[in-house]
Enzyme design. Structure first.
Site, PDB file in Angstrom:
ATOM      1  N   LYS A  31       0.947  -1.105  -0.035  1.00  0.00           N
ATOM      2  CA  LYS A  31      -0.053  -0.020  -0.260  1.00  0.00           C
ATOM      3  C   LYS A  31       0.957   1.308  -0.107  1.00  0.00           C
ATOM      4  O   LYS A  31       1.879   1.233   0.784  1.00  0.00           O
ATOM      5  CB  LYS A  31      -0.896  -0.086   1.604  1.00  0.00           C
ATOM      6  N   ASP A  58      -3.554   4.143  -2.581  1.00  0.00           N
ATOM      7  CA  ASP A  58      -5.114   5.006  -0.535  1.00  0.00           C
ATOM      8  C   ASP A  58      -4.381   6.317  -0.895  1.00  0.00           C
ATOM      9  O   ASP A  58      -4.020   6.849   0.372  1.00  0.00           O
ATOM     10  CB  ASP A  58      -4.724   3.842   0.361  1.00  0.00           C
ATOM     11  N   LYS A  60      -7.354   8.680  -0.801  1.00  0.00           N
ATOM     12  CA  LYS A  60      -8.113   9.001  -0.285  1.00  0.00           C
ATOM     13  C   LYS A  60      -9.362  10.333  -1.260  1.00  0.00           C
ATOM     14  O   LYS A  60      -9.142  10.885  -0.174  1.00  0.00           O
ATOM     15  CB  LYS A  60      -8.550   9.018   1.794  1.00  0.00           C
ATOM     16  N   ASP A  63     -13.573  15.206  -3.120  1.00  0.00           N
ATOM     17  CA  ASP A  63     -13.515  16.560  -4.436  1.00  0.00           C
ATOM     18  C   ASP A  63     -14.932  16.719  -4.711  1.00  0.00           C
ATOM     19  O   ASP A  63     -15.680  15.524  -4.003  1.00  0.00           O
ATOM     20  CB  ASP A  63     -12.505  16.796  -4.626  1.00  0.00           C
ATOM     21  N   THR A 117     -10.619   5.103  11.284  1.00  0.00           N
ATOM     22  CA  THR A 117     -10.450   4.939  12.361  1.00  0.00           C
ATOM     23  C   THR A 117      -9.787   5.544  13.411  1.00  0.00           C
ATOM     24  O   THR A 117     -10.022   5.518  14.796  1.00  0.00           O
ATOM     25  CB  THR A 117      -9.530   3.183  12.529  1.00  0.00           C
ATOM     26  N   ARG A 209       3.054  -1.629  10.651  1.00  0.00           N
ATOM     27  CA  ARG A 209       4.611  -1.712  11.614  1.00  0.00           C
ATOM     28  C   ARG A 209       5.122  -2.789  11.727  1.00  0.00           C
ATOM     29  O   ARG A 209       6.189  -2.608  12.186  1.00  0.00           O
ATOM     30  CB  ARG A 209       4.447  -0.149  12.813  1.00  0.00           C
TER      31      ARG A 209
HETATM   32  O1  C5P Z   1       1.030   0.420  11.001  1.00  0.00           O
HETATM   33  P1  C5P Z   1      -0.013   0.371  10.383  1.00  0.00           P
HETATM   34  O2  C5P Z   1      -0.162  -1.678  10.733  1.00  0.00           O
HETATM   35  O3  C5P Z   1      -0.610   0.658  12.335  1.00  0.00           O
HETATM   36  O4  C5P Z   1      -0.251   0.792   9.831  1.00  0.00           O
HETATM   37  C1  C5P Z   1      -1.968   0.439   8.691  1.00  0.00           C
HETATM   38  C2  C5P Z   1      -2.146   1.137   8.176  1.00  0.00           C
HETATM   39  O5  C5P Z   1      -3.137   1.628   7.171  1.00  0.00           O
HETATM   40  C3  C5P Z   1      -1.476   2.898   7.225  1.00  0.00           C
HETATM   41  O6  C5P Z   1      -0.881   3.219   6.566  1.00  0.00           O
HETATM   42  C4  C5P Z   1      -2.908   3.537   8.073  1.00  0.00           C
HETATM   43  O7  C5P Z   1      -3.038   4.952   7.308  1.00  0.00           O
HETATM   44  C5  C5P Z   1      -3.576   2.422   6.626  1.00  0.00           C
HETATM   45  N1  C5P Z   1      -5.337   3.454   7.717  1.00  0.00           N
HETATM   46  C6  C5P Z   1      -5.831   2.796   9.140  1.00  0.00           C
HETATM   47  N2  C5P Z   1      -6.651   3.026   9.445  1.00  0.00           N
HETATM   48  C7  C5P Z   1      -8.288   3.928   8.920  1.00  0.00           C
HETATM   49  C8  C5P Z   1      -7.275   3.782   7.334  1.00  0.00           C
HETATM   50  C9  C5P Z   1      -5.992   3.371   6.717  1.00  0.00           C
HETATM   51  O8  C5P Z   1      -4.689   2.717   9.920  1.00  0.00           O
HETATM   52  N3  C5P Z   1      -9.229   3.669   8.714  1.00  0.00           N
END
Ligand code: C5P
Length: 231
Positions: A31, A58, A60, A63, A117, A209
């Site tokens: 992603k 991604d 998002k 507009d 989230t 992460r």
């Molecule tokens: O590091 P982690 O596993 O928390 O990364 C989750 C990824 O998903 C990040 O790139 C974050 O921006 C993205 N994301 C999220 N919640 C959302 C939409 C996207 O955590 N609702």
């Protein structure tokens, strides 16, 4: 067939991304978010594609319908596997996004972000003035996305079951907020393991992460892939 876990490439430079990808000797699903795309642009997308990886871009988009439609016409030419918009932009915007995408691209999947989230139920009520529960608000956006013929939504794995009940198994539920057992949750509040996400009805998981910051990203990825694919 099982989708691969999607690795969130939350790095701030092209060099770091390529260094990370060079650790793996298999095709991945990654992603690319706005942090990276705004700095590296289409060139990095091309480099990742040349290495044989699938890409969820991604960005998002949100507009007026005409602008989003035109922007999607441009993104369609990058020929990635999945792109997204905010469902809050409305059904007309989502329809235009799909129309723009399909002008140059018959297969890239288009999904919609429901509620981020990071949005709490209190913010939903106090700031957005949406007076339903978070689950109802997410379901409402997901229904609008389906009405606009999108392929699915981004949601929390905890909402995936409800969306499957109402919108079917084929409707994509792409879920971040995934943590293997014993991993740090970081700033994610509502998390599940890959296995729980599968059982709840997620069709794709996004993991950042726990893999990218791991001492051994390849081993950690394999573990997550196994627990997701075998659930
Ligand atoms: O590091 P982690 O596993 O928390 O990364 C989750 C990824 O998903 C990040 O790139 C974050 O921006 C993205 N994301 C999220 N919640 C959302 C939409 C996207 O955590 N609702």
């Amino acid at each position: 067939m099982n989708s691969l876990p999607i690795i969130a490439l939350d790095f701030n430079s092209k060099e770091k991304v390529l260094q990370f990808l060079d650790l793996f000797d298999e095709s991945l699903y990654v992603k690319v978010g706005m942090e990276l795309f705004y700095q590296t642009g289409p060139e990095l997308i091309q480099l990742i594609k040349e290495r044989g990886h699938q890409i969820f871009l991604d960005l998002k988009l949100h507009d007026i319908p005409n602008t989003v439609g035109k922007a999607m016409e441009g993104l369609a030419q990058l020929d990635v596997d999945m792109v997204n918009v905010h469902a809050a932009g409305g059904t007309e915007m989502m329809r235009k996004a799909l129309e723009g995408l399909r002008k140059h691209n018959p297969q890239t999947q288009l999904i919609a972000v429901t509620q981020l989230t990071s949005t709490t139920e209190e913010m939903l009520h106090q700031e957005q003035k949406i007076h339903s529960s978070m689950e109802e608000a997410v379901l409402n956006y997901a229904k609008l996305a389906k009405e606009a013929h999108l392929d699915g939504v981004v949601c929390s794995p905890l909402e995936a079951r409800l969306l499957t009940e109402h919108l079917g198994e084929q409707f994509l539920k792409v879920t971040p907020g995934i943590r293997p057992k014993d991993a740090q949750t970081n700033d994610q509040k509502r998390v599940t393991t890959p296995q729980e996400a599968k059982i709840n009805g997620s069709t794709h998981i996004v993991v950042g992460r726990p893999i990218t910051q791991s001492q051994d990203p390849v081993a950690q990825y394999q573990k997550i892939k196994e627990s997701w694919c075998n659930a």
